[in-house]
Scaffold this motif. Structure first.
Motif, PDB file in Angstrom:
ATOM      1  N   GLY A 126     -21.891  25.373 -76.471  1.00 21.14           N
ATOM      2  CA  GLY A 126     -21.748  23.917 -76.591  1.00 21.14           C
ATOM      3  C   GLY A 126     -22.780  23.149 -75.791  1.00 21.14           C
ATOM      4  N   LYS A 127     -23.731  23.854 -75.190  1.00 22.47           N
ATOM      5  CA  LYS A 127     -24.663  23.125 -74.320  1.00 22.47           C
ATOM      6  C   LYS A 127     -25.594  22.202 -75.099  1.00 22.47           C
ATOM      7  N   GLY A 128     -25.957  22.594 -76.352  1.00 25.16           N
ATOM      8  CA  GLY A 128     -26.821  21.739 -77.155  1.00 25.16           C
ATOM      9  C   GLY A 128     -26.148  20.407 -77.445  1.00 25.16           C
TER      10      GLY A 128
ATOM     11  N   ILE B 194     -35.286  26.887 -88.610  1.00 22.33           N
ATOM     12  CA  ILE B 194     -35.272  27.583 -87.311  1.00 22.33           C
ATOM     13  C   ILE B 194     -33.855  27.913 -86.847  1.00 22.33           C
ATOM     14  N   ARG B 195     -32.836  27.392 -87.555  1.00 19.66           N
ATOM     15  CA  ARG B 195     -31.430  27.723 -87.206  1.00 19.66           C
ATOM     16  C   ARG B 195     -30.932  28.914 -88.029  1.00 19.66           C
ATOM     17  N   SER B 196     -31.748  29.449 -88.921  1.00 16.36           N
ATOM     18  CA  SER B 196     -31.277  30.559 -89.761  1.00 16.36           C
ATOM     19  C   SER B 196     -31.078  31.803 -88.900  1.00 16.36           C
TER      20      SER B 196
ATOM     21  N   ALA C 224     -35.261  36.752 -84.549  1.00 20.53           N
ATOM     22  CA  ALA C 224     -36.669  36.890 -84.154  1.00 20.53           C
ATOM     23  C   ALA C 224     -36.901  36.193 -82.812  1.00 20.53           C
ATOM     24  N   ALA C 225     -36.308  35.005 -82.629  1.00 20.80           N
ATOM     25  CA  ALA C 225     -36.487  34.256 -81.373  1.00 20.80           C
ATOM     26  C   ALA C 225     -36.006  35.091 -80.193  1.00 20.80           C
ATOM     27  N   SER C 226     -34.846  35.709 -80.356  1.00 16.70           N
ATOM     28  CA  SER C 226     -34.271  36.502 -79.274  1.00 16.70           C
ATOM     29  C   SER C 226     -35.168  37.700 -78.956  1.00 16.70           C
TER      30      SER C 226
ATOM     31  N   TRP D  44     -38.538  37.900 -79.471  1.00 14.80           N
ATOM     32  CA  TRP D  44     -39.796  37.470 -78.837  1.00 14.80           C
ATOM     33  C   TRP D  44     -39.551  36.899 -77.452  1.00 14.80           C
ATOM     34  N   ALA D  45     -38.358  36.371 -77.219  1.00 11.11           N
ATOM     35  CA  ALA D  45     -38.063  35.760 -75.912  1.00 11.11           C
ATOM     36  C   ALA D  45     -38.002  36.796 -74.783  1.00 11.11           C
ATOM     37  N   VAL D  46     -37.911  38.088 -75.131  1.00 13.53           N
ATOM     38  CA  VAL D  46     -37.909  39.111 -74.069  1.00 13.53           C
ATOM     39  C   VAL D  46     -39.333  39.410 -73.591  1.00 13.53           C
TER      40      VAL D  46
ATOM     41  N   ASP E 126     -32.213  22.060 -71.783  1.00 16.65           N
ATOM     42  CA  ASP E 126     -31.191  22.943 -72.358  1.00 16.65           C
ATOM     43  C   ASP E 126     -31.808  24.318 -72.626  1.00 16.65           C
ATOM     44  N   GLY E 127     -31.202  25.375 -72.102  1.00 16.93           N
ATOM     45  CA  GLY E 127     -31.767  26.707 -72.356  1.00 16.93           C
ATOM     46  C   GLY E 127     -31.020  27.852 -71.712  1.00 16.93           C
ATOM     47  N   ARG E 128     -31.786  28.855 -71.260  1.00 16.25           N
ATOM     48  CA  ARG E 128     -31.205  30.037 -70.619  1.00 16.25           C
ATOM     49  C   ARG E 128     -31.656  30.156 -69.170  1.00 16.25           C
ATOM     50  N   ASP E 129     -32.886  29.672 -68.916  1.00 16.83           N
ATOM     51  CA  ASP E 129     -33.488  29.857 -67.589  1.00 16.83           C
ATOM     52  C   ASP E 129     -33.978  28.536 -67.015  1.00 16.83           C
ATOM     53  N   MET E 130     -33.381  27.424 -67.471  1.00 12.57           N
ATOM     54  CA  MET E 130     -33.851  26.114 -67.028  1.00 12.57           C
ATOM     55  C   MET E 130     -33.635  25.952 -65.517  1.00 12.57           C
ATOM     56  N   GLY E 131     -32.442  26.318 -65.057  1.00 11.78           N
ATOM     57  CA  GLY E 131     -32.114  26.140 -63.630  1.00 11.78           C
ATOM     58  C   GLY E 131     -32.621  27.277 -62.753  1.00 11.78           C
TER      59      GLY E 131
ATOM     60  N   GLU F  88     -24.525  41.334 -79.353  1.00 11.16           N
ATOM     61  CA  GLU F  88     -25.857  41.972 -79.251  1.00 11.16           C
ATOM     62  C   GLU F  88     -26.865  41.019 -78.615  1.00 11.16           C
ATOM     63  N   ARG F  89     -26.853  39.775 -79.089  1.00  3.38           N
ATOM     64  CA  ARG F  89     -27.826  38.798 -78.596  1.00  3.38           C
ATOM     65  C   ARG F  89     -27.572  38.478 -77.121  1.00  3.38           C
ATOM     66  N   ASP F  90     -26.287  38.364 -76.764  1.00  6.11           N
ATOM     67  CA  ASP F  90     -25.931  38.115 -75.355  1.00  6.11           C
ATOM     68  C   ASP F  90     -26.469  39.237 -74.479  1.00  6.11           C
TER      69      ASP F  90
ATOM     70  N   ARG G 197     -28.906  41.279 -75.084  1.00  2.00           N
ATOM     71  CA  ARG G 197     -30.370  41.244 -75.006  1.00  2.00           C
ATOM     72  C   ARG G 197     -30.830  40.131 -74.065  1.00  2.00           C
ATOM     73  N   ASP G 198     -30.205  38.944 -74.169  1.00  7.49           N
ATOM     74  CA  ASP G 198     -30.616  37.812 -73.326  1.00  7.49           C
ATOM     75  C   ASP G 198     -30.306  38.091 -71.849  1.00  7.49           C
ATOM     76  N   ALA G 199     -29.180  38.789 -71.587  1.00 10.73           N
ATOM     77  CA  ALA G 199     -28.757  38.988 -70.196  1.00 10.73           C
ATOM     78  C   ALA G 199     -29.447  40.179 -69.537  1.00 10.73           C
ATOM     79  N   SER G 200     -29.917  41.129 -70.353  1.00 10.40           N
ATOM     80  CA  SER G 200     -30.452  42.347 -69.736  1.00 10.40           C
ATOM     81  C   SER G 200     -31.971  42.372 -69.675  1.00 10.40           C
ATOM     82  N   ARG G 201     -32.629  41.353 -70.244  1.00  9.38           N
ATOM     83  CA  ARG G 201     -34.100  41.398 -70.224  1.00  9.38           C
ATOM     84  C   ARG G 201     -34.597  41.241 -68.780  1.00  9.38           C
ATOM     85  N   GLU G 202     -35.799  41.783 -68.543  1.00  3.26           N
ATOM     86  CA  GLU G 202     -36.312  41.799 -67.170  1.00  3.26           C
ATOM     87  C   GLU G 202     -36.751  40.430 -66.700  1.00  3.26           C
TER      88      GLU G 202
HETATM   89  O1   DC Z   1     -30.468  28.290 -77.477  1.00  2.00           O
HETATM   90  P1   DC Z   1     -31.003  28.939 -78.741  1.00  2.00           P
HETATM   91  O2   DC Z   1     -29.961  29.755 -79.462  1.00  2.00           O
HETATM   92  O3   DC Z   1     -31.647  27.941 -79.665  1.00  2.00           O
HETATM   93  O4   DC Z   1     -32.150  29.953 -78.274  1.00  2.00           O
HETATM   94  C1   DC Z   1     -32.858  30.751 -79.184  1.00  2.00           C
HETATM   95  C2   DC Z   1     -33.280  32.061 -78.522  1.00  2.00           C
HETATM   96  O5   DC Z   1     -34.235  31.804 -77.494  1.00  2.00           O
HETATM   97  C3   DC Z   1     -32.137  32.849 -77.866  1.00  2.00           C
HETATM   98  O6   DC Z   1     -32.232  34.216 -78.215  1.00  2.00           O
HETATM   99  C4   DC Z   1     -32.378  32.747 -76.403  1.00  2.00           C
HETATM  100  C5   DC Z   1     -33.822  32.395 -76.270  1.00  2.00           C
HETATM  101  N1   DC Z   1     -34.065  31.432 -75.204  1.00  2.00           N
HETATM  102  C6   DC Z   1     -34.596  31.901 -74.031  1.00  2.00           C
HETATM  103  O7   DC Z   1     -34.825  33.096 -73.889  1.00  2.00           O
HETATM  104  N2   DC Z   1     -34.846  31.030 -73.028  1.00  2.00           N
HETATM  105  C7   DC Z   1     -34.583  29.733 -73.168  1.00  2.00           C
HETATM  106  N3   DC Z   1     -34.854  28.899 -72.173  1.00  2.00           N
HETATM  107  C8   DC Z   1     -34.015  29.238 -74.367  1.00  2.00           C
HETATM  108  C9   DC Z   1     -33.755  30.133 -75.372  1.00  2.00           C
END
Ligand code: DC
Length: 231
Positions: free
Chosen positions: A16-18, A94-96, A102-104, A106-108, A132-137, A183-185, A187-192
């Protein structure tokens, strides 16, 4: 770093962060950085160009493309913003699921994250920024004035995504969505580089079972304490 106030909202997809970030940006009249959209654009370009993250030459091409992305975020009437890539409206594509995946992937890649770093920091300007993101803070704005970590259970996030797809008349399978979210969680949480985790000084808000209004009220309370809104 900019003197403009920065508020960060991190957390897993579908928490719900978006929704909260765009509501706050509208309410405060601040800039909005949807950093996920940047990774989605990289994913889209890589998909279209048939780039493979496992190949070093393709990675170098994707990094160069990431640095040169011609992006415009346009405020959209109602919710959110429209995204243009070299003039093309790519807001929906880009929401597909294919681009999400693919975003997830490449984001690693550390070099991709590095390529997008300065562009993200440039969003911080007066009167203020909602990021808004994953690593903003944790990485992009470690000195942010207010950090939130918005979360919700994977089941709830899968139900929300399912409802959203059903609203769009897209055929969807709740179990498959749930498994993909897990799966995506992972990948996002375990990347280096810049793994998904709350900053030590973040306020954690769990939106499971909550309406947007309730979550927004919780966030508003924190914003009010900062003196950014008074009502
Ligand atoms: O928030 P989102 O679902 O639009 O993000 C798309 C992908 O990008 C998701 O796999 C996580 C990644 N992402 C990231 O690694 N770092 C961010 N600051 C934002 C998104």
């Amino acid at each position: 770093m900019s003197a403009a106030p920065v508020m960060t909202l991190d957390g897993p997809g579908g928490a719900g962060k978006g929704t909260l970030a765009s509501a706050l940006a509208r309410e405060l009249g601040w800039w909005l950085l949807d950093s996920g959209a940047l990774y989605r654009l990289v994913g889209l370009v890589a998909l279209r160009d048939g780039l493979d993250a496992a190949l070093p030459t393709d990675c170098a091409t994707a990094v160069a493309a990431s640095r040169g992305l011609d992006i415009v975020f346009e405020p959209d009437r109602g919710a959110g913003q429209r995204v243009r890539l070299a003039g093309e409206d790519v807001t929906d594509i880009i929401r597909s699921d294919a681009v999400s995946d693919a975003a997830s992937k490449w984001a690693v890649q550390p070099a991709i994250r590095e390529a997008l770093l300065a562009r993200q920091r440039d969003f911080a300007s007066a009167p203020g920024l909602i990021a808004d993101g994953r690593d903003m803070g944790t990485v992009i704005f470690p000195d942010a004035d207010l950090k939130l970590y918005i979360t919700a259970s994977a089941e709830e996030r899968a139900r929300r995504r399912f409802a959203q797809l059903s609203d769009q008349h897209v055929d969807a399978n709740l179990d498959r969505i749930y498994r993909e979210i897990l799966e995506r969680d992972a990948r996002d949480a375990s990347r280096e580089v810049a793994p998904l985790k709350p900053a030590v000084d973040a306020h954690v808000i769990d939106t499971t079972g909550e309406s947007v209004t309730t979550s927004l009220d919780k966030v508003r309370r924190l914003v009010r304490e900062k003196g950014w809104i008074h009502a």
